[in-house]
Design an enzyme around this catalytic site. Structure first.
Site, PDB file in Angstrom:
ATOM      1  N   GLN A  29      -0.002   0.255 -11.250  1.00  0.00           N
ATOM      2  CA  GLN A  29      -1.188   0.849 -10.615  1.00  0.00           C
ATOM      3  C   GLN A  29      -2.113  -0.188  -9.984  1.00  0.00           C
ATOM      4  O   GLN A  29      -2.790   0.106  -8.995  1.00  0.00           O
ATOM      5  CB  GLN A  29      -1.944   1.706 -11.634  1.00  0.00           C
ATOM      6  CG  GLN A  29      -1.175   2.988 -11.950  1.00  0.00           C
ATOM      7  CD  GLN A  29      -1.919   3.919 -12.873  1.00  0.00           C
ATOM      8  OE1 GLN A  29      -2.869   3.530 -13.546  1.00  0.00           O
ATOM      9  NE2 GLN A  29      -1.499   5.169 -12.920  1.00  0.00           N
ATOM     10  N   GLU A  83     -14.134  -8.552  24.926  1.00  0.00           N
ATOM     11  CA  GLU A  83     -13.481  -9.573  24.093  1.00  0.00           C
ATOM     12  C   GLU A  83     -13.544  -9.157  22.610  1.00  0.00           C
ATOM     13  O   GLU A  83     -12.560  -9.274  21.878  1.00  0.00           O
ATOM     14  CB  GLU A  83     -14.159 -10.935  24.284  1.00  0.00           C
ATOM     15  CG  GLU A  83     -13.509 -12.029  23.441  1.00  0.00           C
ATOM     16  CD  GLU A  83     -14.258 -13.363  23.482  1.00  0.00           C
ATOM     17  OE1 GLU A  83     -15.186 -13.513  24.297  1.00  0.00           O
ATOM     18  OE2 GLU A  83     -13.899 -14.244  22.690  1.00  0.00           O
ATOM     19  N   GLN A  92      -1.233 -12.062  -2.259  1.00  0.00           N
ATOM     20  CA  GLN A  92      -1.280 -11.799  -3.705  1.00  0.00           C
ATOM     21  C   GLN A  92      -0.121 -10.894  -4.143  1.00  0.00           C
ATOM     22  O   GLN A  92       0.502 -11.136  -5.188  1.00  0.00           O
ATOM     23  CB  GLN A  92      -2.636 -11.144  -4.040  1.00  0.00           C
ATOM     24  CG  GLN A  92      -2.983 -11.140  -5.504  1.00  0.00           C
ATOM     25  CD  GLN A  92      -3.266 -12.548  -6.034  1.00  0.00           C
ATOM     26  OE1 GLN A  92      -3.508 -13.472  -5.269  1.00  0.00           O
ATOM     27  NE2 GLN A  92      -3.179 -12.708  -7.345  1.00  0.00           N
TER      28      GLN A  92
END
Ligand SMILES: Cc1cc2nc3c(=O)[nH]c(=O)nc-3n(C[C@H](O)[C@H](O)[C@H](O)COP(=O)(O)OP(=O)(O)OC[C@H]3O[C@@H](n4cnc5c(N)ncnc54)[C@H](O)[C@@H]3O)c2cc1C
Length: 234
Positions: A131, A94, A190
């Site tokens: 960046q 599992e 985000q």
């Protein structure tokens, strides 16, 4: 006859057949547990409440109730009082499956946010050229690669029948990939900015679907306890 109520049963509201672990010798602790196959038609079987959840909406979760539930002797799995061994070997597979689930969600969130970052233009440039966005994509790609390695290692051990020897690896895999799943899906939201928070885009669902892997099959904290026990034993 089995008696008891179990909450948090994945697919409990729709399943036809269930594996139930029950105490068959009260004084023996884990050595007094047996595993049974319980079918929905058995007298004394009923379903309780179905829960509303944050995520995993495709898989209903609910309660099962057993009241003097008559289970035929042939539905005993393995031998009487050997249920704990069956439970433990099942838990390792599992945990491997839950690691694969986290890996898939991580990959889906990464691929969606990578494409979005290339397409979304701000300040005259695709956001993928910034960046700070690249740094998020780098961490995501790297953690997916590591998640894949540990999940495949576990799956290979399970394929070789080493389910009872893979406690450490299964806990590593579930704990690591579940954390990665939460980090990557949160970063994906985000990267999409405000759109990440809308239901029109899939990443908010992925973030909600990543969370149960830190809880089910033994929580993150329990995985840490298992790993520590394995590391500390002689
Ligand atoms: C969507 C979903 C589906 C599920 N499906 C199933 C299923 O099909 N079958 C099934 O049997 N269960 C299922 N579960 C239940 C799941 O396995 C449990 O919720 C989980 O094991 C945690 O147990 P608990 O909820 O009783 O929390 P608790 O054990 O009360 O834990 C609460 C908190 O305390 C921490 N904690 C507990 N003990 C310790 C300790 N010794 N040291 C440090 N921290 C500790 C936990 O890590 C957690 O953070 C499901 C849960 C969810 C959310």
């Amino acid at each position: 006859m089995l008696n008891g109520t179990k909450t948090f049963i994945t697919n409990g509201p729709v399943g036809d057949v269930f594996v139930v672990y029950a105490k068959t010798d009260m004084g023996k602790g884990p050595r007094g547990v047996s595993a049974f196959i319980v079918e929905k038609e058995f007298p004394g079987f009923s379903r309780g409440k179905q829960f509303e959840k944050l995520g995993w909406r495709g898989s209903p979760t609910g309660e099962l109730i057993l009241e003097d539930c008559k289970v035929p002797a042939e539905n005993l799995m393995g031998k009487e009082n050997e249920g704990a061994r069956i439970l433990m070997s099942g838990l390792n597979t599992e945990r491997t499956a839950l690691a694969a689930l986290s890996l898939g969600i991580s990959r889906g969130a990464y691929e969606f946010s990578l494409k979005y970052a290339k397409d979304q233009v701000q300040f005259g440039k695709p956001i993928a050229s910034f960046q700070l966005i690249q740094s998020k994509l780098v961490d995501m790609a790297m953690e997916i690669e590591l998640s894949r390695l540990i999940t495949y290692k576990c799956a290979a051990m399970a394929d070789k029948g080493l389910v009872e020897e893979m406690n450490l690896m299964a806990s590593y895999a579930k704990l690591y990939t579940a954390g990665v799943g939460m980090r990557i899906t949160t970063e994906a939201v985000q990267i999409l900015g405000g759109y990440g928070y809308l239901k029109e885009f899939p990443v908010e669902r992925m973030m909600r679907d990543a969370k149960p892997q830190q809880i089910g099959g033994g929580t993150d904290e329990i995985q840490r306890l298992i790993i520590a026990r394995e590391l500390l034993q002689d």
